[in-house]
Scaffold this motif. Structure first.
Motif, mmCIF file in Angstrom:
data_model
loop_
_atom_site.group_PDB
_atom_site.id
_atom_site.type_symbol
_atom_site.label_atom_id
_atom_site.label_comp_id
_atom_site.label_asym_id
_atom_site.label_seq_id
_atom_site.Cartn_x
_atom_site.Cartn_y
_atom_site.Cartn_z
ATOM 1 N N TRP A 185 0.890 -1.252 0.168
ATOM 2 C CA TRP A 185 0.167 0.555 0.196
ATOM 3 C C TRP A 185 0.631 1.609 -0.318
ATOM 4 C CZ3 TRP A 185 -3.978 2.397 -1.145
ATOM 5 C CH2 TRP A 185 -4.914 3.505 -0.830
ATOM 6 N N PHE A 186 1.727 0.920 0.942
ATOM 7 C CA PHE A 186 2.360 1.999 0.859
ATOM 8 C C PHE A 186 3.026 2.035 -0.661
ATOM 9 C CE2 PHE A 186 6.706 4.309 1.548
ATOM 10 C CZ PHE A 186 6.623 5.564 2.629
ATOM 11 N N TYR A 187 3.940 1.194 -1.336
ATOM 12 C CA TYR A 187 5.025 1.852 -3.035
ATOM 13 C C TYR A 187 3.621 2.250 -3.536
ATOM 14 C CZ TYR A 187 7.004 0.678 -6.738
ATOM 15 O OH TYR A 187 6.770 0.530 -8.061
ATOM 16 N N PHE A 188 2.713 1.973 -3.826
ATOM 17 C CA PHE A 188 1.337 2.047 -4.191
ATOM 18 C C PHE A 188 0.767 3.257 -3.978
ATOM 19 C CE2 PHE A 188 -3.130 3.242 -4.574
ATOM 20 C CZ PHE A 188 -3.775 2.764 -5.897
ATOM 21 N N ILE A 192 -6.321 -3.285 9.168
ATOM 22 C CA ILE A 192 -7.541 -2.875 9.371
ATOM 23 C C ILE A 192 -8.128 -1.313 8.457
ATOM 24 C CG2 ILE A 192 -9.616 -2.741 10.133
ATOM 25 C CD1 ILE A 192 -9.369 -4.661 12.906
ATOM 26 N N ALA A 193 -7.079 -1.285 9.197
ATOM 27 C CA ALA A 193 -6.879 0.244 7.893
ATOM 28 C C ALA A 193 -7.058 0.080 6.360
ATOM 29 C CB ALA A 193 -6.241 1.409 8.738
ATOM 30 N N THR A 194 -5.156 -1.148 6.488
ATOM 31 C CA THR A 194 -5.099 -0.764 5.508
ATOM 32 C C THR A 194 -5.676 -1.547 4.805
ATOM 33 O OG1 THR A 194 -2.229 -0.746 6.437
ATOM 34 C CG2 THR A 194 -2.749 -1.546 4.061
ATOM 35 N N LEU A 195 -6.633 -3.148 4.770
ATOM 36 C CA LEU A 195 -7.268 -3.328 4.034
ATOM 37 C C LEU A 195 -9.017 -2.433 3.767
ATOM 38 C CD1 LEU A 195 -8.014 -7.130 5.948
ATOM 39 C CD2 LEU A 195 -6.456 -6.485 3.769
ATOM 40 N N ILE A 196 -9.501 -1.411 4.148
ATOM 41 C CA ILE A 196 -10.237 -0.364 4.395
ATOM 42 C C ILE A 196 -9.654 0.235 2.947
ATOM 43 C CG2 ILE A 196 -11.984 0.974 4.454
ATOM 44 C CD1 ILE A 196 -12.156 -0.585 7.541
ATOM 45 N N ALA A 197 -8.737 0.292 2.711
ATOM 46 C CA ALA A 197 -7.933 1.709 1.879
ATOM 47 C C ALA A 197 -7.766 0.791 1.122
ATOM 48 C CB ALA A 197 -6.675 2.388 3.201
ATOM 49 N N VAL A 198 -7.183 -0.315 0.673
ATOM 50 C CA VAL A 198 -7.001 -1.397 -0.172
ATOM 51 C C VAL A 198 -8.418 -1.660 -0.716
ATOM 52 C CG1 VAL A 198 -6.130 -3.465 -1.107
ATOM 53 C CG2 VAL A 198 -5.113 -1.915 0.172
ATOM 54 N N SER A 199 -9.707 -1.820 -0.376
ATOM 55 C CA SER A 199 -10.844 -1.960 -1.289
ATOM 56 C C SER A 199 -11.156 -1.058 -1.153
ATOM 57 C CB SER A 199 -11.792 -2.894 0.083
ATOM 58 O OG SER A 199 -12.375 -2.168 1.299
ATOM 59 N N ALA A 231 -9.903 0.041 -4.614
ATOM 60 C CA ALA A 231 -10.852 -1.112 -5.311
ATOM 61 C C ALA A 231 -11.774 -0.996 -6.331
ATOM 62 C CB ALA A 231 -9.804 -2.318 -4.970
ATOM 63 N N GLN A 232 -12.524 -0.512 -5.520
ATOM 64 C CA GLN A 232 -14.592 -0.253 -5.243
ATOM 65 C C GLN A 232 -14.206 1.080 -6.227
ATOM 66 O OE1 GLN A 232 -16.563 -1.073 -2.538
ATOM 67 N NE2 GLN A 232 -15.916 -2.637 -1.968
ATOM 68 N N LEU A 233 -13.740 2.423 -6.364
ATOM 69 C CA LEU A 233 -13.875 3.612 -6.248
ATOM 70 C C LEU A 233 -12.723 3.824 -7.249
ATOM 71 C CD1 LEU A 233 -14.932 4.844 -2.515
ATOM 72 C CD2 LEU A 233 -15.833 4.321 -4.057
ATOM 73 N N TRP A 234 -11.440 3.619 -7.357
ATOM 74 C CA TRP A 234 -10.673 4.103 -8.569
ATOM 75 C C TRP A 234 -10.111 2.736 -8.986
ATOM 76 C CZ3 TRP A 234 -5.847 7.410 -7.390
ATOM 77 C CH2 TRP A 234 -5.884 8.834 -7.456
ATOM 78 N N ASP A 235 -10.309 1.979 -9.718
ATOM 79 C CA ASP A 235 -10.161 0.344 -9.727
ATOM 80 C C ASP A 235 -9.265 0.506 -11.010
ATOM 81 O OD1 ASP A 235 -12.434 1.199 -11.498
ATOM 82 O OD2 ASP A 235 -12.768 -0.925 -11.844
ATOM 83 N N ASP A 236 -9.301 1.745 -11.655
ATOM 84 C CA ASP A 236 -7.812 1.567 -12.878
ATOM 85 C C ASP A 236 -6.848 2.394 -11.961
ATOM 86 O OD1 ASP A 236 -9.272 4.099 -12.205
ATOM 87 O OD2 ASP A 236 -8.996 4.516 -14.175
ATOM 88 N N GLU A 237 -6.617 3.037 -11.220
ATOM 89 C CA GLU A 237 -5.567 2.995 -10.717
ATOM 90 C C GLU A 237 -4.983 1.887 -10.347
ATOM 91 O OE1 GLU A 237 -3.375 6.798 -9.672
ATOM 92 O OE2 GLU A 237 -5.002 6.314 -11.591
ATOM 93 N N TRP A 238 -5.404 1.027 -10.077
ATOM 94 C CA TRP A 238 -4.544 0.112 -9.690
ATOM 95 C C TRP A 238 -3.633 -0.539 -10.966
ATOM 96 C CZ3 TRP A 238 -2.941 -1.440 -5.233
ATOM 97 C CH2 TRP A 238 -4.622 -0.844 -4.169
ATOM 98 N N ALA A 239 -3.979 -0.223 -12.382
ATOM 99 C CA ALA A 239 -2.599 -0.152 -13.323
ATOM 100 C C ALA A 239 -1.519 0.527 -13.214
ATOM 101 C CB ALA A 239 -3.404 0.409 -14.323
#
Length: 600
Positions: free
Chosen positions: A58-61, A133-140, A143-151
């Motif tokens: 998450w930090f790297y992302f 828990i906070a990191t899991l919430i941030a990642v999810s 993934a739901q709101l800005w999913d194309d950013e994972w590219a």
């Protein structure tokens, strides 16, 4: 008078006290133990490892998506209705959490290295759970709101993977000291084989990872294409309020290839420049006419629009953290900016800059909804701006535009096959940088299709796209990218292979040397102990792990043996034994001859 001589003394162990104290609040000597770590604490250690890799990812992302921080803030603005810079607080929070988790993991590994029982304090367990828990919430949420950013994660690895590989080699090689120690101390051959197999499997995979690394910057320097042209996104928005005359003037001063602008039309038929659907973010409409603040920007008359201030918001919100770099004169000029008309931009850019124009659809009840395109085209043609310096983006009525203005560079924002684009007489593609690959860029170039990618703000991303052969980019950070003389890094394939193989060989040599040293040192230490101590002392002080019951029995045997030899002060030793001290932290003191006993 009988004078008692202390039987034993304690060696100061400040580092060990800090290690066990910070990790498990075991600051006292009697609280520490060399017993095996309980299954429950091993589970918490596994949770710690999982949380470490999750927060690392998450930090790297979040570190790499700094190119899109403004886009993220604008996305949240559309959902919440007010502007605030959320990117930097998220980055600082992520960095703090990752640093904390990394510190805990280092402390846990040090416990293993020195043979201490791990006992994570309950406060650390609570904080670890919160971080997980906070990191899991941030990642999810991303993934739901800005999913194309994972590219962006995969794109960034094209630029960082060669260096991350070297860093991973250093980390794994450093861990070999702890792994080798556990291997040497393992009592069973099966345990040694498990440790050996798992560790060297990870090392072997890590050595071969470069086979999967593909980066456009791994190329011969002679094959590097020309530097991509830079198009200012709404002018120069880091140096002046976006879509204002000052912003476009700053872009012209930088001698950019062109500027991008979003065009809409007022209620009385005047084309002007505005990105948002409303005026709330980039003007003072909330203060000037609050009752009309949520009305669409195109539903205002130009006489009302030109009276609004379009610069104060930039100084107040500081969207790019660049206001501090403005000179006093620029600050005053930005403070007095107003909404810019299309004709003002055409007059400024006349014959000097390419214009990438996008037109927003109007509300259904707008009086110029049906003639908007004609009014905009007429304004461009009457301005005298050369047609070949206009990149026309709207797809609606493209056939009409091609007839009226055949010199326009027809540009598409839809990724289609090359054959389909050629049938539509498309000359340029305008896409987000996550939508294309290096192969796509090469294919388009082969068919004489130019590719413009948006929004490219960071030098590392600009360098990657440069090596990929892209022709132009749209950027908020044009003043920085225009000064980039060459890609951040470029490396010949043979040079990269040499670095890769050398790093692997050095790492393997060090790992083998550490394993040999650890096992040889332990065997030599044990043989020396056999010649020095009795069997009970060997069992008590050896590095072999025993259950707490076995250790207690051995301590009792040693105490009984010393009592039989006439050693006094056994109460102190028994108390140390009951409180969990092991013999390796106590140093025996030779008893002196006492009056009336004749000595030993």
């Amino acid at each position: 008078m009988v004078r008692h001589q202390p039987l034993q003394y304690y060696e100061p162990q400040l580092c060990l006290s800090c290690l066990t104290g910070i990790y498990g609040c075991r600051w006292k000597r009697y609280q520490r133990s060399h017993d095996d770590t309980t299954p429950w604490e091993r589970l918490w250690f596994l949770i710690l490892i999982f949380t470490f890799f999750l927060t690392l990812t998450w930090f790297y992302f979040w570190w790499e998506v700094d190119n899109d921080y403004n886009e993220f803030n604008w996305f949240l603005y559309n959902r919440m209705g007010y502007w605030s810079d959320w990117s930097i607080p998220i980055l600082l929070t992520t960095a703090t959490g990752f640093t904390y988790i990394t510190g805990l993991l280092i402390l846990a590994l040090c416990h293993i290295a020195v043979g201490q029982q791990m006992h994570l304090h309950w406060l650390h367990k609570v904080a670890l759970t919160v971080a997980l828990i906070a990191t899991l919430i941030a990642v999810s949420s991303i993934a739901q709101l800005w999913d194309d950013e994972w590219a962006v994660l995969l794109i960034s690895l094209q630029g960082t993977a060669p260096f991350l590989h070297v860093g991973a080699l250093i980390a794994v090689t450093t861990l070999s000291w702890i792994v080798a120690g556990q291997f040497a101390r393992a009592e069973k051959v099966s345990s040694q084989m498990v440790i050996f197999t798992i560790y060297f499997a990870v090392v072997f995979v890590l050595y071969l990872i470069p086979l999967t690394i593909s980066s456009p910057c791994i190329m011969e320097k002679k094959d590097l294409g020309p530097k991509p042209a830079i198009i200012g996104h709404r002018g120069a928005p880091m140096l002046a309020p976006e879509h204002t005359l000052m912003s476009f003037q700053k872009a012209r001063e930088q001698k950019l290839y062109g500027v991008q602008a979003d065009v809409t039309i007022s209620l009385d038929g005047v084309p002007f420049l505005m990105h948002d659907a409303t005026l709330r973010r980039t003007t003072n409409v909330d203060e000037a006419v609050p009752e009309l603040a949520r009305r669409p920007a195109s539903m205002f008359n130009w006489t009302d629009l030109k009276q609004l201030n379009a610069g104060e918001w930039f100084l107040k919100t500081d969207p790019f953290w660049t206001v501090h770099s403005l000179s006093a004169s620029d600050y005053r000029e930005a403070q007095n900016q107003s909404i810019c008309k299309l004709t003002d931009l055409l007059e400024l850019a006349k014959g000097n800059m390419t214009l990438l124009l996008n037109l927003w659809d109007l509300p259904h009840d707008h009086p110029y909804r049906g003639t908007f395109f004609n009014i905009t085209l007429d304004a461009i043609l009457r301005s005298g701006h050369p047609q070949h310096l206009v990149m026309w983006l709207p797809s609606r009525q493209r056939t009409l535009v091609q007839k009226v203005a055949p010199g326009f560079q027809q540009t598409s924002d839809i990724k289609e096959t090359v054959a389909s684009l050629r049938r539509g007489h498309i000359q340029k593609l305008n896409l987000r940088y996550t939508q294309v690959s290096s192969q796509d860029i090469r294919d388009c170039s082969a068919w004489n299709l130019s590719v413009n990618l948006y929004t490219v703000n960071e030098p590392w991303l600009f360098s990657l796209l440069w090596c990929s052969g892209v022709q132009s980019v749209t950027s908020d950070n044009s003043h920085t990218l225009s000064k980039v003389p060459s890609p951040v890094w470029i490396m010949a394939p043979d040079e990269y292979c040499l670095i890769w193989i050398t790093a692997d060989l050095v790492s393997f040599t060090l790992i083998v040397g550490i394993f040999v040293f650890q096992n040889y040192h332990l065997i030599r230490w044990r043989l020396g102990s056999i010649r020095t101590y009795n069997p009970e002392q060997i069992m008590l002080s050896a590095a072999v792990r025993r259950t707490s019951r076995d250790v207690k029995i051995m301590k009792e045997k040693l105490i009984f043996s010393e009592i039989s030899d006439g050693v006094e002060n056994t109460d102190d030793l028994s108390m140390c034994s009951e409180n969990g001290f092991s013999n390796d932290v106590l140093t025996p003191v030779e008893p002196k001859t006492r009056p009336g006993r004749g000595g030993r």
